[in-house]
Design an enzyme around this catalytic site. Structure first.
Site: not given
Length: 274
Positions: A139, A152
């Protein structure tokens, strides 16, 4: 190239489904691994309608034995696999002092160790074949500094680092590696979101919905990267610009710019009645 073989974890929905369909449209045989059998059946039906050979495996990336069983089944059915996409992932949001160690362990086990297990299991397969290609889905959060998402971010940064390492480590074995770093896009990542603040769920949903880029767009980027053996896959122009700023601007200037841009990630608070 027709009749090549791809295995995608988390392939029943979201970006995984889009990648499965994109490769199937190019004539690839597709195996999707997922925990959601109902969604798996729906995606499998869409794949077979495209006229390719496809099948579904129930696969939990927190269990190395599931990935080994997948490698065995791919060997039996197809004699191997050309591309393995380590895509399965979840999301977690919250302030550092609020996120529990149990939630840290949960997201690390899936987002990071799930990719590690996929690479561990399939590297020997690729070595025996004399070729292969890992696509690891990270990501832009792994390259930048999104607030309120430390767990995350950390897992995705680790996937980027792992991918960079393997890109060097496996090159002599003719094993390619790509790392995919999208920003927010319309997907079902919110379904897995754990958060210490319900307002963050609303913020996440808003950012996902506003994205001009779809999962199908990113799947097309991944397909091109596999064809061209590209390493970094950075689909969002805004994300690419932010990453360049981080790399080349002085840290304090970059930090000021990013704090302003990322302020939208902080939950909105209602005014306190007077």
């Amino acid at each position: 190239m027709a009749n090549q073989r791809i295995f995608i974890t988390g392939g029943a929905s979201g970006l995984g489904r889009s990648m499965a369909l994109r490769f199937a449209r190019a004539g690839w045989n597709v195996c999707i691994g997922d925990l959601n059998e109902a969604r798996g059946a729906e995606t499998l039906s869409a794949l077979t309608a495209l006229g390719v050979e496809a099948f579904f495996l129930r696969c939990d990336v927190t269990r190395e034995e599931d990935l080994r069983a997948a490698a065995t089944e791919l060997g039996k059915r197809w004699g191997g696999v050309d591309v393995v996409v380590n895509n399965a992932g979840v999301a977690q949001a919250g302030a550092i002092e609020d996120v529990s160690i149990d939630d840290w362990k949960w997201i690390i086990d899936i987002n990071l160790l799930g990719v590690v297990r996929g690479c561990r299991v399939f590297t020997p397969v690729f070595r025996r074949q004399g070729h292969g290609h890992f696509v690891n889905v990270a990501s832009m959060a792994g390259l930048l500094d999104v607030p309120m998402m430390s767990s995350y971010n950390a897992t995705k940064a680790a996937v980027v680092s792992l991918s960079e390492t393997l890109h060097n480590e496996l090159a002599e074995a003719n094993i390619a590696v790509s790392v995919v770093c999208p920003s927010f896009f319309k997907t079902n990542l919110g379904d897995s979101l754990r958060t210490t603040d319900p307002r963050l769920s609303t913020t996440m949903a808003r950012l996902l919905e506003r994205s001009p880029i779809t999962a199908d767009d990113i799947a097309d980027n991944v397909f091109q990267a596999v064809q061209q053996r590209e390493f970094y896959v950075l689909p969002h122009e805004e994300g690419r610009k932010a990453w360049m700023m981080k790399r080349f601007l002085p840290r304090d200037i970059y930090a000021k710019v990013m704090r302003k841009r990322m302020s939208r990630m902080r939950p909105r608070t209602e005014p306190t009645p007077s």
